[in-house]
Design an enzyme around this catalytic site. Structure first.
Site, PDB file in Angstrom:
ATOM      1  N   LEU A1968      80.199 123.410 -37.091  1.00 45.51           N
ATOM      2  CA  LEU A1968      81.315 123.846 -37.920  1.00 45.51           C
ATOM      3  C   LEU A1968      82.036 124.936 -37.122  1.00 45.51           C
ATOM      4  CD1 LEU A1968      79.584 124.015 -41.409  1.00 45.51           C
ATOM      5  CD2 LEU A1968      81.009 122.202 -40.499  1.00 45.51           C
ATOM      6  N   THR A1969      83.165 124.545 -36.469  1.00 51.78           N
ATOM      7  CA  THR A1969      83.814 125.473 -35.520  1.00 51.78           C
ATOM      8  C   THR A1969      84.362 126.711 -36.187  1.00 51.78           C
ATOM      9  OG1 THR A1969      85.878 124.240 -35.744  1.00 51.78           O
ATOM     10  CG2 THR A1969      84.417 123.605 -33.954  1.00 51.78           C
ATOM     11  N   CYS A1970      84.746 126.595 -37.479  1.00 47.71           N
ATOM     12  CA  CYS A1970      85.310 127.775 -38.160  1.00 47.71           C
ATOM     13  C   CYS A1970      84.290 128.896 -38.243  1.00 47.71           C
ATOM     14  CB  CYS A1970      85.765 127.406 -39.571  1.00 47.71           C
ATOM     15  SG  CYS A1970      87.002 126.117 -39.578  1.00 47.71           S
ATOM     16  N   HIS A1971      83.027 128.533 -38.329  1.00 48.92           N
ATOM     17  CA  HIS A1971      81.966 129.527 -38.534  1.00 48.92           C
ATOM     18  C   HIS A1971      81.020 129.624 -37.352  1.00 48.92           C
ATOM     19  CE1 HIS A1971      83.361 129.523 -42.685  1.00 48.92           C
ATOM     20  NE2 HIS A1971      83.224 128.189 -42.696  1.00 48.92           N
TER      21      HIS A1971
END
Length: 2002
Positions: A1968-1971
Site C-alpha cells: 500500500l504505497t500511500c502508507h
C-alpha cells in the site's frame, strides 16, 4: 576488426578470403581476421601486420601500375615481435626483448647487430631513415641524412649503422617519431624536439631552414604535448585534454585549418578545440583524428584516392567525419588509427560486457624510471637469488641521467608539463620519500652509490646542458643527486659530494643560470638540505685543515664545495626561511685560532730547529684563510674582522722593509691646522701601506692608537666645516656635493677614509649605506634613497603605486634637475608603462651619474689609503660599521669590559662612578667615549671590544682634581672623591670641556610668534602693531610684536589679529589712493582663539566654542545665538557666507546662497541664522573651508565634499555646473587629503606626504601649472611633487605654499601688487620662492602662512632647543572621537564627583554617528585613507579592545546604552564613512548585558532596513569584507536574538508587535546570509539555522490537530476562538518568516511546505491509454486557483477510486513517457545521463508550459519526479545565475574545454585564432553581436567563457525555458519555491540517490503476527540483501510509488510490514504505497520468498500497459 579505405589494394590484404571482406559504404571495407592484429604500419610501398607476435608484410604496387604482392610472413621463429614501423619501402621491427630487425626492399629481415646489447623500446621510420629509443633513454639513428634528419650535426653523411644522438642524452624521452625526411622526439614533460628537412615549416620553428641537430619547438612548450605524428612534409601533435596542433605543408589541406597554406608554427586545429581528441596520425599527405568519446574518426588532406573515407575523392582542408557504419558503435570501440601513403586504417576491438575499453598504458614502451613499486621490489628481494637481476636494474636506473630525470615528476595538476627555465617539474616530496626508502637497505644503497659515482657522474660530462639548444629537463639530475647524497652514509656522501660539486662547476654559464633559478624555487626544506649538505662538508674540511695535519688535497676539495655554496648563497634571497646565518661556518674561528697560535709559536721559537715545520703549517693555514676571503658569506662578522686584521698585520710586516727607506711615517699635526697639515702630508711621498703614527705638535705622548683615533675624529669635523664644501648633509647623513668638481679633493678625502679603515680608526662621517654598496660594486635601489632623502623616495614610491590618471596629472618627463635621464628625455612623458624605468634612472642619477666625478676619485683614494683590498669581504652594513663604528650603544657592556687598578667593583667610589655614569644623558655618555678614546664611535662588535681600566688616584686633595683619560691605553684616572655629588660634578665638567666632535642635531620647539612678515599691496606700516617695522629687502617687511599673535586672518576689506585672547582689527583702504584705518580693539571680554575674515565681515570663535560675528561694523561683534549651546570647534568665511563645525561633527551655515554655497538644496535662499547641513550628518569631518562663493568640507579619512559656485571648475568635479548640496570630489578619493584652502574662484588641497592639488580658475596663474587655463579636475602641482609641503593657503587670486623642511615659502598667481613676495609685480603661473632673508633660517621657523586679497603673511616662531620637534595636533579643532585614553578616564571617574561631566562626554560621543565613525580608524599604513565602497577603514581589533574595556564598567556601559538607544542614525548618508556606525554598533551590542542587547539590536535592525538601496549595497559589501570573527559575531548576534524572539512567541501570550520585530531581525539575518554565500566560505548555512522554528511548527501542528480532533469539546468549553486566534498568530508568524529561508533547516522548509493550507481540491481525470495527451489537454483548461489546490488523480475507467497511489503512479509514468527520446521534449548530454531543453524544439512551445505546470504540481503535492535536469535549471528557477561549473555538470568534456581556455596563454590564442563566433547545436552563433569577429585573447577569455556559458544555459533556450518557468509557477506557490536553495529544490522535486538501505531496515516497524526476529522477516531481509542495486530501487518504487529517495533521506521512508491476510504461498507480496505498508505472505522457505518478491517487483505497473 580492421577497417580500411583509400587507394586500391589487395582485397583483405590476404588476412582473410576476399569474399569475406565487408564493403560497408563510401569505399570503407572491413576485415575480420582470424587472429588478432596487435600492431600494424603502412609505408609508401609496404604494409606490415603483427598477429600473434609474428610479422607479415605486403609489398604494395608502384606509382603507376602493377599489382600488390601477397601477404608474406617473415621468418623470425625465436623472437616475439611487438612493434613494426614502415618507411618508404623498408621497415623496422621491434621484438619484445628489445631486439631490432631491418626489413629491406627485398622484404628480407635481418637483426641490427649494433643494437643487440641495447634494450630498444621504440622504433620509428621516415622515408629513408630510422630511429630507435632504448630503455635508458638514448636515441640511435641510421639511414639517409640528406637534410640532417639523423640529427648528428651539420656536414654528417648518412649511415647504415646506428649512431648515438648524444645531444639528447639526459632528456627523459616519451616518444620518437619520423616523417619523410624529418624527425621528432618528445620528452615526458611535453618538450618537443625536431630536426631534419624543414622546407614547408614541418619542424614548427617559424622558418623553412633545415636543422641538423635536435631543436626545441618552443611554440609547443607548456602545451602538454603527449603524442607526435609525422607525415611526408607535415607534423601533428596531440596535447593532454585533446588539443591538436598541426604545422608544415598544407598544400593538400592536411593541416585542417580551412586553408591550403603552409604553417611554419604549430597552430591549433580549431575544429577540435572543444573535443577531447584521443588519437592523431599523419599519412604522407593526409591526417586522421579520433574522438573516442563520440566514436568518430575525422580526416582531412589529400583525398584523391578515397583515403579520407567520406565518399569524396577530393582534397579537403576542414576535418570531416569518416563515414563509419553506425552499427559499429554498439559492438566495437576504436583502438588505433594508422595512415599510410594513400591509405587509412582503423583497428576495432570488441566491447566486452562491463569491462572498460580504455587500453592500458604500454609500460614496455617507456624508458625505465624510478618509482615506489620498483624500490619495494628491490628491498624485498635484495637478499634472494634475484639480487643479480636487481643489481642490473639499479645500474640501469642510476647510470642513466635520462632515467633519473624522468623520475619523480610532479604530475598533480600536470605541473611537470610546465617545466621551463623557471620550473623544474619535480615532486621533491616524492623524491625524498623514495631516497629515504633506498637508504634503509645498506646493500642496495652501496650499489646505488657505486653506480652514481662510477658511471652516472662521469657521464654528466657528455651531457649537452646548453638550455639554448636542448631541454632544461636534463638539469633535474642536479637537483635529485643532493637528495640522494643527503641519505648516504657519511663516507660515501663526502666522495659523491666532491664529485658532484666538480660536475656543477663544469656546467656552462646558461645551464648554471637555470640551475640557480631551480635552486631559488626549491621547497624550503630541500633548499635548507642543500645548504646544509655543502656547508657541513665545507665545515668538516676546514676543521680537518685546522687539525695540524697538512693535506694538500683538502684546500682543493674545500674550494670546490665553497664555490658551489657561494652559488647557492646568491639565490637564497628567494627563501625567506633561509638567512645568511645558515651559511656561517664557525670552524673558521678555529682555523684563525690555530693560525694565531702558530704565529705566536714562530715568534717565540724563532731560533728553534722546528721553525721550518711551523712556517709550512703557517703557510698552509694562511693559504686557506686567503682562499676563504673569496667566500666571505661563510664567515660571521667577528671572523671577517679577524681575517681583515690578519691581512692588515701581514701587509704591514711585508711592507716593513719597503717603508724604511721612505720619508718618516709619523704624521705631525697642529691641532689648529689639522686639515691643512693633513693635506700637506698626503701630498708628500708617504707610504700608506704602513701603520700610521700621529703626533700632535707641542704635545707629548706615544700613539698607541688613541692619538690616531682622536686625529680622525678631529679631521672628520674639519672636513664637514671645510669651506670647499666637499660634503653636504642631508637628513643627518653625509653625501658628496655634486657642485664641487675638484677631483683631487675627493681623491684625498678617499685616502683619509681608507687610512682610517686601514688603521682601525673611525671617521665621524655618517655616510649612507649606499656609499658602501658602491665601494663593493653592489646595485643601488630605491630603498637606498629612502635613507638619505625619505621625502623624495616616498614620492617615487607613490609614483609607482598611483593610478594612471594621477600619474598623467603629474606631467613628469625624463628629466631631473634640468638633466635629461635619457636622450630627448624632455619630450618623453612619464606614464604607468615607463614609470619603473623612470624611477630606476632617477635613483641611478642621484647616486651614480650626478656624483660620478666625485665618487670615482674618492674610490681610487679609498683603495690607496687602504691597500688591503680584503675589505670587500664585508657586507655593506658590516663595512659601514667597521668604517664608522656601531650604531648600537649598549652602555652596560662598557661596565662589563672594565678592569680596575688599586680599587675593586665593590668599592664605594666605583659604585658611585657607575651610578653617575648611568645617570648621564645619552649625549653626555657619548662625550665620555670621546673623553676616553678620542672618538664617540662604538667599535665594530660593540663596547665590549673596548679596554677600560679605572685607576684610583688616592690624593689628599682629590676633590680639587678632575678625572683624566689616557686615550692611548684606555685608562681612566679617577681621584678618590669624598661623595657622589663631587664625583658627578667633576666628571661632567671633565667630559664637557673635552671638545665635542661631529654634529649635534638640535631639536626645535615653537613657543610663540616672535615675528610677523608681510608683503603685497601697500598697507599701514606694521598694521599699527606696537613695534618697530624692519624692511629686510625691497619686498618683505617684518614686525616683532611685543604680545604674541595667536591667530590672524585677512579679507578683502580688513585684517584681524588675536593677541593674548583679544581681537584687533584694521580696516583696509578701499581704493588705490585711499588710506587704511587704525588698528582697533572691539570691546569684547571673551577669550578668543580663532578669527576668519570674509569680504567685509569676520567670524570669531572663543575657547569655549561660542561664535561671534559682525553684521554692521568691524567693531560690533555679537554672539550667534543659535549656536550658543553648541560647542563649535572650527569656523570659516567666504565672501558673503560662513560655516561652523561643532564638536559632535555637525556643520552649520549662514549668509548668502546665490550659488548654493550653503549646501541646503536647490532653491534655498540665504539665511542670517545658522542652518544645519543635515546630509553631512554621520560623516566624521576634519575640516571646513569656504572660498568666494563655494564651500568645502574634509572628512577624517580624506574624503572631500564641495558645493556652491563652480563657474571655473573650483569644485573639482570635472564641469562648471554649480552644486547646491555637498558633492564628493571623487578625483581626490584615496589621495590622503589633509587640508583644503579656498580662494576667490580656485581651490588647493594638501595630501599627507606633501602633494599639492589645485583646481578652478587659473586666469592669474594661481594654480601653479605653468599655465593660465582653468582646471576642472584636481591636478598635482608638479613643482612640489618631490617636496614635503607642510602648508598651503589661497588668497583671492594667488596661492602660498610652505615647505617647512627647507624653510621656504613659494608663491604663484596674481602678483600685480607684490603679493608674491619675489620682487616682481606680475602674474606668475610657476611657483617661485618668496625672498625671505637667509638669516631667518637660523633663529626662526615658519609657523603659519596666510593669504588675503592682495596681501600675504607669515608668522615666525623663535627656535629653542627641546626634546621634540613635533607639534601635538590641536585637539580643540577636532571633533570628539573615542579612544583608549578617554575610556580609561571615564572608567576611573565613574564613581567620583566628575561623573556628571563624564556622562556629558559619553552622551556627546555616543549620540553622534560622526564621532563614532571617526573613531577606531585603521591608521597603520594610512589604510583608512583608502575608505571606499569596498573598504570601511576601521580597525576592528581596536574596536573590540575598546568596547571590551567599556563593558568592564556597568555604570559607564549603562549610560552608553541609554545614549545609543535614542541616537538617530543616518539613513541616506552623503559618504560611505557614515556607514561605519552600522559596523561598530554590533560590536558594542555584543558586549552589552542581555536586557539591553535585545532592545539595541531591534533598533539597529530597524535602522538598517531604513537605509536607501545604495547604502544597503555598500553595507553588504562591508559585511563581506569583515574579519571572520566579526562576521561570525554579527551572524551569531542576529541569529541568537531571532531565535529568542521565536522562542518567546512560542510560549508568551499573543503580542502582534513581536512578529514585526522578529521580521526585522530575520530580514537583516537574511541579508547577512546572502553576503556570506558570496564571500565567506568559513561561515556556512548551518550558522544561520534556527531550530526553534521546528518547535513553532510543532506547536502549530499540535494546535491544528487538537482543533480538528476536538472541535466540539473546545466549542463546548469556550476555548475555540482563543485556540483559533493562537493558530492564526503562529501561522502568520511563520508566513512572515518564510521570506527568510536562511533560518529554516531543510526539514522545517519541507514541513512548512507540506502543511501549507490548500484552498481547494483539483481533480485530474485521465484515460489510462492516453495519459500524456489527456494530461496536457486538461491542464490547458485549468485555472490558477485549481492548480494551486490539492491534486487528486482519477482514471476514467474508475472515477470512484481515489488514492495517492493514482497520483504517484501518474507522475511516475507521465514523466517516464516525457523522458523517452521519441517524445523529443529534451536533448541529452553525451553520456545520456542528463536532459536539457533543445535549442530548436520539435514540439510546440505551449507543451513546455504544460511541462512546467506538471513539475509545479509535483512540487506542490510533495511528489518526486525523475527529471534529470542539471542544477542549472533549479538555479534559473530561483534567479541564480548558472556558472561554468553548472555547464560542466551537464557536459563535463565541453565544460573542461572551457576551463582549459581560461588557462591558455597569449601564444595559444594567437595559434588558435579563435573568435566569439562559435558553433552550438549545429548553429553558428555570434556571442558578441556588438563586435562581430571579435578575437578571443588572454584579456577577454573570461568574458568569452561567460558569454558562451550564458548562451548555452540561457539565451539558446530562453523561449522554451520561459514557457517552462511560467508553467512551473502556475502549478505551485512561488513563495514556497524561493524558500529552497537550488540544490534543495532539486532534491525536493527530483529526490536524491542516497540509497541507505540500512536506514530503511532500522526504521521498519512490524505489525500483526510479524516482528523483527520472525523467520519470515529474517528471510525477507536476507533476500533483500541479495537483490541487485536496481532491484532494490524497484522495491522502493513498489513500496512508496517513488523510485528515488526523498530529499530528507531514507529516514523519511517509514516502512511497515505485516502479514498478508488469507494468503497462501502462491500469493505475491503486496504494497500500500500511500502508507509504505508491505503485506508479506508467510512463506515456508527463503527461496520461495525470493522468487515471489522478484516476481512482484517485475510485475508491470500501470493499467494501460497490461
Amino acid at each position: 576488426m580492421l577497417c580500411y579505405w583509400g587507394a586500391q589494394i589487395r582485397e583483405g590484404f590476404g588476412l582473410t578470403q576476399p569474399d569475406k571482406v565487408k564493403h560497408v559504404n563510401d569505399g570503407i571495407r572491413c576485415v575480420f581476421p582470424t587472429s588478432e592484429i596487435q600492431d600494424m604500419s603502412a609505408g609508401r610501398y609496404l604494409v606490415g601486420f603483427i598477429r600473434n607476435e609474428k610479422v607479415s608484410v605486403l609489398r604494395l604496387r608502384g606509382d603507376n601500375s602493377g599489382h600488390d604482392d601477397k601477404l608474406k610472413p617473415l621468418n623470425l621463429k625465436k623472437d616475439r615481435i611487438k612493434t613494426i614501423a614502415c618507411g618508404e619501402s623498408s621497415g623496422v621491427v621491434l621484438a619484445h626483448g628489445g631486439k631490432v630487425f631491418i626489413i629491406n626492399k627485398s622484404t628480407l629481415c635481418t637483426p641490427l647487430k649494433d643494437l643487440v646489447n641495447r634494450h630498444v623500446i621504440q622504433v620509428a621510420c621516415g622515408d629513408q631513415h630510422s630511429m630507435a629509443l632504448t630503455q635508458e633513454g638514448r636515441v640511435f639513428v641510421w639511414g639517409e641524412n640528406s637534410h640532417g634528419q639523423l640529427g648528428l650535426g651539420e656536414g654528417g653523411s648518412g649511415s647504415q649503422t646506428p649512431q648515438h644522438v648524444q645531444c639528447l642524452d639526459g632528456v627523459p624521452l616519451a616518444q620518437i617519431s619520423a616523417g619523410g625526411d624529418h624527425s621528432f622526439v618528445l620528452s615526458l614533460s611535453g618538450v618537443v624536439f625536431g630536426w631534419g628537412k624543414n622546407s614547408s615549416g614541418q619542424l614548427g620553428l617559424g622558418d623553412t631552414t633545415d636543422r641538423h641537430v635536435p631543436t626545441v619547438v618552443r611554440s609547443l612548450n607548456g602545451k602538454k604535448t603527449q603524442y607526435i605524428s609525422c607525415g611526408g612534409e607535415h607534423t601533428a601533435t596531440l596535447s593532454k585534454g585533446g588539443t591538436v596542433f598541426t604545422f608544415g605543408s598544407g598544400v593538400f589541406g592536411q593541416l585542417g585549418h580551412n586553408s591550403f597554406k603552409d604553417e611554419h608554427l604549430p597552430r591549433v586545429v580549431a575544429e577540435f578545440w572543444s573535443s577531447e581528441v584521443s588519437q592523431v596520425t599523419c599519412g604522407r599527405h593526409h591526417t586522421l583524428v579520433l574522438v573516442a568519446s563520440s566514436k568518430r574518426i575525422y580526416s582531412f588532406g589529400c583525398g584523391t584516392q578515397g583515403q579520407l573515407g567520406n565518399g569524396q575523392m577530393i582534397n579537403q582542408s576542414v576535418p570531416s567525419p569518416v563515414h563509419l557504419p553506425a552499427e559499429l558503435n554498439d559492438k566495437y570501440t576504436i583502438g588505433k588509427l594508422f595512415a599510410g601513403e594513400n591509405h587509412s586504417f582503423a583497428l576495432f576491438y570488441k566491447v566486452p560486457g562491463n569491462k572498460s575499453t580504455k587500453p592500458k598504458s604500454n609500460q614496455s614502451g617507456r624508458i625505465v624510471t624510478l618509482d615506489d613499486k620498483m624500490i619495494d621490489q628491490w628491498v624485498s628481494e635484495c637478499n634472494s637469488k634475484s639480487w643479480k637481476a636487481i643489481k642490473n636494474k639499479i645500474y640501469k636506473v642510476f647510470s642513466s641521467a635520462a632515467s633519473l630525470n624522468g623520475s619523480f615528476l610532479k604530475t598533480s595538476c600536470d605541473e611537470h608539463y610546465e617545466t621551463s627555465a623557471e620550473v623544474s617539474g619535480l615532486d621533491f616530496e616524492l623524491a625524498k620519500k623514495t631516497f629515504s626508502k633506498l637508504s634503509v637497505d645498506e646493500r642496495i644503497m652501496s650499489k646505488v652509490v657505486k653506480t652514481v659515482h662510477g658511471t652516472l657522474l662521469p657521464s654528466l660530462e657528455t651531457l649537452s646542458v646548453d638550455p639554448s639548444l636542448v631541454s632544461v629537463e636534463v638539469l633535474r639530475v642536479y637537483l635529485l643527486l643532493p637528495e640522494l647524497i643527503s641519505v648516504c652514509q657519511e663516507q660515501h656522501g663526502a666522495e659523491l659530494l666532491e664529485a658532484f660539486a666538480s660536475k656543477i662547476l663544469q656546467l656552462k654559464f646558461d645551464a648554471l643560470k637555470v640551475l640557480e633559478t631551480y635552486w631559488s624555487k626549491l621547497p624550503d626544506d630541500c633548499f635548507k638540505g642543500l645548504v646544509k649538505l655543502f656547508r657541513t662538508e665545507s665545515a668538516k674540511l676546514i676543521g680537518s685543515i685546522a687539525c695540524d695535519k697538512i693535506n694538500r688535497d683538502s684546500p682543493r676539495r674545500l674550494q670546490k664545495c665553497m664555490q658551489v655554496l657561494q652559488m647557492i648563497y646568491k639565490v637564497c634571497s628567494s627563501h625567506n626561511d633561509i638567512t645568511s646565518r645558515d651559511f656561517i661556518i664557525h670552524n673558521i674561528n678555529d682555523l684563525l685560532d690555530m693560525l694565531q697560535v702558530t704565529l705566536e709559536d714562530i715568534a717565540s721559537c724563532f731560533l728553534f730547529d722546528n721553525i721550518s715545520e711551523m712556517v709550512v703549517l703557517r703557510d698552509h693555514f694562511a693559504k686557506t684563510i686567503e682562499m676563504l676571503v673569496n667566500f666571505p658569506f661563510v664567515a660571521d662578522t667577528a671572523s671577517k674582522r679577524r681575517i681583515f686584521k690578519y691581512l692588515q698585520d701581514k701587509h704591514w710586516s711585508q711592507d716593513l722593509q719597503l717603508t724604511l727607506n721612505l720619508t718618516g711615517s709619523t704624521l705631525h699635526i697642529n691641532r689648529n691646522l689639522i686639515l691643512k697639515d693633513t693635506l700637506q702630508y698626503l701630498r708628500q711621498d708617504h707610504s700608506f701601506h704602513q701603520r700610521l703614527e700621529v703626533k700632535f705638535v707641542g704635545e707629548d705622548g706615544i700613539d698607541g692608537g688613541g692619538l690616531s683615533a682622536e686625529f680622525f675624529s678631529l679631521l672628520s669635523q674639519s672636513l664637514l666645516t671645510w669651506e670647499k664644501k666637499l660634503l653636504k648633509v642631508e637628513n643627518s647623513l653625509v653625501w658628496f656635493n655634486s657642485e664641487h668638481t675638484c677631483k683631487e679633493d675627493f681623491y684625498y678625502l678617499g685616502v683619509v677614509c681608507g687610512m682610517a679603515l686601514f688603521n682601525h680608526c673611525y671617521m665621524n662621517l655618517e655616510f649612507p649605506l649606499v656609499l658602501f654598496k658602491k665601494l663593493l660594486d653592489l646595485s643601488i635601489t630605491l630603498s637606498d634613497l629612502e635613507e638619505i632623502s625619505p621625502v623624495e623616495a616616498r614620492s617615487l614610491r607613490n609614483l609607482l603605486e598611483e593610478e594612471k590618471e594621477v600619474v598623467e596629472m603629474l606631467f613628469l618627463d625624463f628629466r631631473i634637475k634640468g638633466q635629461e635621464l635619457i636622450p630627448n628625455g624632455a619630450q618623453i612623458p612619464v606614464t604607468t608603462v615607463n614609470r619603473q624605468k623612470y624611477v630606476d634612472l632617477y635613483v641611478d642619477f642621484i647616486f651614480n651619474k650626478s656624483v660620478k666625478n666625485q665618487f670615482e676619485p674618492f674610490s681610487a683614494g679609498f683603495s690607496e689609503g687602504c691597500p688591503v683590498k680584503a675589505w670587500n669581504i664585508f657586507h655593506p652594513e658590516e663595512l659601514r660599521e667597521v668604517f664608522s663604528g656601531s650604531p648600537e650603544y649598549e652602555w652596560e657592556d662598557l661596565q662589563k669590559c672594565a678592569t680596575y687598578e688599586h680599587c675593586s667593583p665593590s668599592d664605594e667610589l666605583i659604585k658611585n662612578f657607575w651610578t653617575v655614569f648611568f645617570e648621564l644623558s645619552e649625549e653626555n655618555k657619548k662625550k665620555f667615549l670621546i673623553f676616553m678614546y678620542g672618538t664617540g664611535r662604538v667599535p665594530a662588535g660593540g663596547l665590549l671590544k673596548l679596554k677600560l681600566k679605572i685607576v684610583l688616584l688616592n690624593k689628599t686633595d682629590s676633590d680639587d682634581h678632575l678625572p683624566e683619560a689616557q686615550t692611548c691605553f684606555g685608562k681612566l684616572l679617577l681621584p678618590k672623591y669624598s661623595d657622589i655629588n663631587t664625583l658627578r660634578n667633576k666628571l661632567i665638567h671633565a667630559i664637557s670641556f673635552c671638545e665635542v666632535f661631529g654634529r649635534g642635531c638640535a631639536l626645535l620647539r615653537l613657543v610663540s610668534v616672535k615675528m610677523l612678515c608681510y608683503w603685497g599691496a601697500q598697507v599701514r606700516e606694521g598694521f599699527g602693531l606696537p613695534d618697530k617695522v624692519q624692511h629686510v629687502n625691497d619686498v618683505v617687511r617684518c614686525v616683532c610684536p611685543k604680545s604674541e599673535i595667536q591667530d590672524m586672518s585677512a579679507g578683502k576689506c580688513f585684517v584681524g589679529f588675536i593677541r593674548n585672547g583679544k581681537v584687533s582689527v584694521l580696516r583696509l583702504r578701499g581704493e588705490p589712493n585711499g588710506h587704511d584705518g587704525k588698528l582697533k580693539n572691539p570691546p569684547l571680554k571673551n577669550n578668543f582663539r580663532l578669527i576668519d575674515c570674509g569680504e567685509s565681515g569676520a567670524v570669531l570663535l572663543t575657547h569655549g566654542g561660542n561664535v561671534f560675528t559682525n553684521f554692521e561694523s568691524p567693531l560690533e561683534y555679537k554672539p550667534l545665538k543659535d549656536l550658543v549651546n553648541r560647542h563649535v570647534i572650527q569656523i570659516t568665511c567666504g565672501d558673503q557666507h560662513s560655516m561652523a563645525l561643532t564638536q559632535e561633527g555637525r556643520v552649520f551655515v549662514w549668509g548668502e546662497n546665490s550659488h548654493g554655497q550653503l549646501g541646503l538644496g536647490e532653491g534655498g535662499s540665504g539665511s542670517q541664522t545658522p542652518q544645519h547641513v543635515q546630509c553631512l550628518d554621520g560623516v566624521p569631518l576634519a575640516q571646513i573651508s569656504a572660498g568666494g562663493d563655494h564651500s568645502f568640507v574634509l572628512s577624517l579619512s580624506g574624503v572631500v565634499f564641495g558645493w556652491g559656485k563652480n563657474s571655473s571648475g573650483q569644485l573639482g568635479l570635472g564641469d562648471t555646473t554649480d552644486r547646491h548640496v555637498p558633492t564628493v570630489v571623487k578625483s581626490l578619493n584615496g589621495k590622503k587629503t589633509q587640508f583644503i584652502s579656498c580662494g576667490g574662484e580656485h581651490t588647493a588641497t594638501l595630501s599627507k606626504g606633501g602633494t599639492v592639488f589645485t583646481f578652478g580658475s587659473g586666469v592669474f596663474g594661481q594654480l601653479g601649472h605653468n599655465s593660465f587655463k582653468d582646471e576642472h579636475l584636481p591636478r598635482v602641482v608638479a613643482e612640489f611633487w618631490s617636496s614635503e609641503v607642510s602648508q598651503v593657503t589661497c588668497g583671492r587670486h594667488h596661492t602660498l605654499v610652505l615647505v617647512a623642511s627647507s624653510k621656504r615659502i613659494y608663491s604663484f598667481g596674481c602678483g600685480t601688487q607684490g603679493q608674491l613676495g619675489n620682487g616682481q609685480m606680475t602674474n606668475q603661473s610657476v611657483p617661485s620662492p618668496v625672498h625671505l632673508p637667509a638669516e631667518f633660517n637660523d633663529e626662526y621657523t615658519i609657523g603659519k602662512v596666510i593669504a588675503g586679497e592682495n596681501h600675504s603673511f607669515a608668522l615666525f616662531y623663535k627656535v629653542h632647543v627641546n626634546n621634540s620637534t613635533n607639534l601635538e595636533p590641536n585637539q580643540s579643532r577636532r571633533i570628539v572621537t573615542l579612544d583608549d585614553k578617554m575610556i580609561d578616564q571615564w572608567v576611573s571617574e565613574c564613581n567620583s564627583n566628575a561623573w556628571k561631566t563624564t556622562q556629558k562626554k559619553i552622551s556627546k560621543v555616543f549620540s553622534s554617528a560622526a564621532c563614532l565613525n571617526g573613531s577606531f580608524l585603521k591608521a597603520s599604513c594610512d589604510e583608512h585613507y583608502q575608505t571606499s565602497a569596498e573598504f570601511c577603514g576601521l580597525d576592528f581589533a581596536l574596536v573590540k579592545k575598546s568596547f571590551a574595556k567599556l563593558a568592564g564598567n556597568e555604570r559607564v556601559m549603562s549610560k552608553v546604552v541609554e545614549t545609543v538607544g535614542s541616537a538617530p542614525l543616518p539613513a541616506s548618508p552623503a559618504s560611505v564613512e557614515a556607514l561605519r556606525v552600522y559596523l561598530l554598533l554590533p560590536e558594542l551590542v555584543r558586549v552589552c548585558q542581555r536586557p539591553h542587547r535585545a532592545k539595541l539590536l531591534e533598533a539597529l535592525a530597524s535602522n538598517i532596513l531604513q537605509l536607501n538601496s545604495d547604502a544597503l549595497k555598500v553595507l553588504e559589501t562591508y559585511w563581506s569584507k569583515l574579519p571572520d570573527d566579526c562576521l561570525k559575531g554579527l551572524v551569531k548576534l542576529f541569529r541568537k536574538e531571532t531565535s529568542k524572539s521565536i522562542g518567546r512567541i512560542a510560549v508568551d501570550d499573543i503580542n502582534w508587535n513581536a512578529p514585526i520585530r522578529l521580521e526585522q531581525l530575520a530580514q537583516v539575518l537574511q541579508m547577512v546570509y546572502k553576503v556570506c554565500c558570496n564571500a565567506h566560505n568559513k561561515i556556512t548555512k548551518r550558522h544561520f539555522i534556527i531550530n526553534e522554528i521546528n518547535d513553532l511548527l510543532d506547536t502549530l501542528q499540535s494546535i491544528t490537530e487538537d482543533l480538528n480532533n476536538n472541535l466540539w469539546l473546545h466549542n463546548w468549553n469556550g476555548n475555540l476562538q482563543a485556540l483559533r486566534d493562537l493558530e492564526n498568530y503562529y501561522d502568520q508568524t511563520l508566513k512572515k518568516l518564510k521570506s527568510f529561508p536562511c533560518i529554516f533547516n531543510l526539514e522545517a522548509k519541507c514541513r512548512f511546505m507540506k502543511n501549507t493550507l490548500r484552498l481547494c481540491r483539483y481533480d485530474l481525470v485521465l484515460r489510462r491509454t492516453a495519459l500524456l495527451d489527456d494530461c496536457f489537454s486538461v491542464l490547458k483548461k485549468a485555472t490558477d486557483q485549481h492548480l494551486k489546490g490539492w491534486l487528486a488523480v482519477l482514471y476514467a475507467e474508475d472515477v470512484t477510486y481515489r488514492s495517492d497511489v493514482n497520483k504517484r503512479d501518474f507522475f511516475l509514468n507521465v514523466i517516464k513517457e516525457l523522458r523517452e527520446p521519441d517524445s523529443q521534449f529534451f536533448t541529452y548530454n553525451d553520456n545520456e545521463t542528463m536532459i536539457w531543453f533543445p535549442t530548436q524544439p520539435s514540439v510546440e512551445k505551449e507543451k513546455y508550459l504544460m511541462l512546467g505546470i506538471l513539475c509545479g504540481l509535483a512540487f506542490n503535492n510533495n511528489c518526486v519526479v525523475h527529471l534529470p535536469f542539471p542544477l542549472a535549471l533549479f538555479k534559473k528557477l530561483l534567479n541564480v545565475k548558472p556558472t561554468l561549473q553548472d555547464l560542466k555538470e551537464f557536459e563535463p568534456g565541453f565544460g573542461q574545454s572551457l576551463e582549459h581556455v581560461l588557462k591558455y596563454s597569449d601564444d595559444v590564442f594567437e595559434e588558435m585564432e579563435m573568435t566569439f563566433m562559435v558553433t552550438w547545436d549545429g548553429r553558428e552563433v555570434e556571442l558578441d553581436p556588438s563586435n562581430p569577429g571579435n578575437i578571443v585573447t588572454n584579456s577577454n577569455k573570461t568574458e568569452f567563457v561567460d558569454k558562451y556559458v550564458d548562451y548555452i544555459l540561457n539565451k539558446s533556450v530562453e523561449e522554451v525555458f520561459e514557457e517552462f518557468k511560467t508553467g512551473f509557477f502556475k502549478g505551485c506557490e512561488r513563495d514556497l519555491v524561493v524558500m529552497f536553495e537550488p540544490e534543495e529544490l532539486r532534491g525536493v522535486l527530483v529526490g536524491n540517490e542516497d540509497y541507505d538501505w540500512d536506514v530503511l531496515k532500522q526504521n521498519t516497524t512490524y505489525e500483526g503476527l510479524l516482528y523483527a526476529e520472525h523467520s519470515t522477516v529474517i528471510s525477507f531481509w536476507q533476500v533483500f540483501e541479495e537483490l541487485t542495486s536496481n532491484q532494490k530501487k524497484t522495491f522502493l518504487l513498489f513500496l512508496t510509488g517513488f523510485e528515488r529517495v526523498p530529499i530528507l533521506g531514507m529516514s523519511q521512508v517509514k516502512m511497515r510490514v505485516r502479514e498478508l491476510l488469507n494468503s497462501t504461498e502462491e500469493h505475491l507480496p503486496q504494497a500500500l504505497t500511500c502508507h509504505a505498508l508491505l503485506e508479506l505472505p508467510i512463506y515456508q522457505s527463503r527461496a520461495t520468498l525470493k522468487e515471489k518478491l522478484i516476481e512482484a517487483l517485475n510485475h508491470r505497473r500501470g493499467f494501460w500497459e497490461e
